[in-house]
Design an enzyme around this catalytic site. Sequence first.
Site, PDB file in Angstrom:
ATOM      1  N   LYS A   1       0.834  -1.207   0.000  1.00  0.00           N
ATOM      2  CA  LYS A   1       0.000   0.000   0.000  1.00  0.00           C
ATOM      3  C   LYS A   1       0.868   1.256   0.000  1.00  0.00           C
ATOM      4  O   LYS A   1       0.584   2.222  -0.715  1.00  0.00           O
ATOM      5  CB  LYS A   1      -0.914   0.001   1.227  1.00  0.00           C
ATOM      6  CG  LYS A   1      -1.713   1.293   1.383  1.00  0.00           C
ATOM      7  CD  LYS A   1      -2.651   1.249   2.563  1.00  0.00           C
ATOM      8  CE  LYS A   1      -3.407   2.569   2.699  1.00  0.00           C
ATOM      9  NZ  LYS A   1      -4.424   2.553   3.766  1.00  0.00           N
TER      10      LYS A   1
ATOM     11  N   HIS B   1      -9.047 -30.419 -31.737  1.00  0.00           N
ATOM     12  CA  HIS B   1     -10.176 -29.564 -31.363  1.00  0.00           C
ATOM     13  C   HIS B   1     -10.896 -30.103 -30.128  1.00  0.00           C
ATOM     14  O   HIS B   1     -12.132 -30.152 -30.082  1.00  0.00           O
ATOM     15  CB  HIS B   1     -11.134 -29.391 -32.533  1.00  0.00           C
ATOM     16  CG  HIS B   1     -10.486 -28.820 -33.755  1.00  0.00           C
ATOM     17  ND1 HIS B   1     -10.007 -27.517 -33.801  1.00  0.00           N
ATOM     18  CD2 HIS B   1     -10.189 -29.379 -34.957  1.00  0.00           C
ATOM     19  CE1 HIS B   1      -9.471 -27.304 -34.993  1.00  0.00           C
ATOM     20  NE2 HIS B   1      -9.557 -28.411 -35.700  1.00  0.00           N
TER      21      HIS B   1
END
Length: 516
Positions: A140, A278
């Site tokens: 922070k 696929h």
Amino acid sequence: MSERQPVRRALVSVYDKSGLGQLAKALIDAKVEVVSTGSTAKELASHGVTVTEVSEVTGFSECLDGRVKTLHPKIHAGILADRRLESHRDQLAELDVKPFDLVVCNLYPFSETVARGGDFDECIEKIDIGGPSMVRAAAKNHASVAVVTNPDQYEDLARALSEGGYTGEERRVLAARAFAHTAAYDVAVATWFATRNGVSGEGVPAFVGMTGELIHPLRYGENSHQAAAVYQSPGEPGLAGARQLHGKAMSYNNYVDTNSARRAAFDFEEPCVAVIKHSNPCGIATGSDIAEAHRKAHACDSLSAFGGVIATNRPVSVAMAEQVAEIFTEVVVAPGYDDGAVEILSRKKNIRLLEAPAPEVACWELRQIDGGLLAMEADVFQAEGDDPSQWTLAAGEAVDDATLADLLFAWKACRSVKSNAILLAHGGASVGVGMGQVNRVDSCRLAVERAGDRAAGSVAASDAFFPFADGPQVLIDANVKAIVEPGGSIRDDETIEACRKAGVALYLTGTRHFFH
């Protein structure tokens, strides 16, 4: 943001002590004042660092078996003071608190403790409190403090110290990684709690979440106009963390197909190979060894296997490598490679060779939808109907052991085929696959068409019930000798009667395996 801020004072508290020698040298060379805790302080001192214990700073000894060490204003005010503000600087002076320029901290191994089967109390003790508090505070306040959360950052830390400290932009990057680190940690804890007995509602977790750290960007996504990247979940090497031994970079579609291939291959205990295109199997087979399994899997649909992805549940042998080297293949993924196998496969310049351990099946699978997530328990053949001893013979005569083994193979292999799924099998190998059709009769026709003459004498599996008898009739007309399917249609009697008339054995499992 390019001006470097000197590191004069550091707070170091780490569970993972790897690389502390490297860190110690960097701190000594830069003449950094070091404050540390317990075992970290001792380890740093053993490398020649002059260390001030946290208890000397706070005037308060560690307590509660180490649960409380750094949770004190003299520590957190030193981390959180925004030194751009005159009022904060004044308060530090009034409180006699010296600021920190650097926080080095990594956390208790919560996920690792859960993964190795730690009991409830042991896991609870590995929930870090002081560590995340320090990391978040430093992140922070990155305007004033740099934060390092992983030993792999020590080399860059040494570089920054030698250059006079981190720039503001570098501190911002460190803060972003730190918040990602604590976020992943919190999600791991919350997920563990949510899946404990008594914490979930209606048999599902009260919370689900997933985090991932960027491994690397991909050239593009499913299509060339889509950006994409691969991320790795903390503590889970899996496919995302696979070691690439050869070939060009993996694509997004490579990853999707490879994941499907691994899912299919590791459904079996016997040596198994799955060939995927696929996300659907061109062929899947078991064998006495991995080379035989590959020959059988490839033979199912050698045309579609061109440019496919191959997954094995055993190390790739030299014999299998010689077979694969003759076929254009996009990816081979295996838990290992026998001596000489990689060299043989590497004759193909572009084939991607991946080494990844057996997948750890997640308890819950997540899928993103608009505005949220879908979660479901993973399908791992846990239903009673996955056991042939629980099947019901609804038509025909009981089959012999070899045919029953083929039915079980087909039933398990069918799970890896996109719904609506029909799979024909013989001798522990698929011989025809019908997948992804919007009606089941078309899947039956496709499976029979792909099998050709091999359909005669094969067995068939359907991932869900037949709504009409027309699908089974396609299989019967192709001389399939036995069928396994879930049952449960309001027209089951029609399917049963069709099989009875044809003398085809029909087994009902009472369980389905949709795969969308």
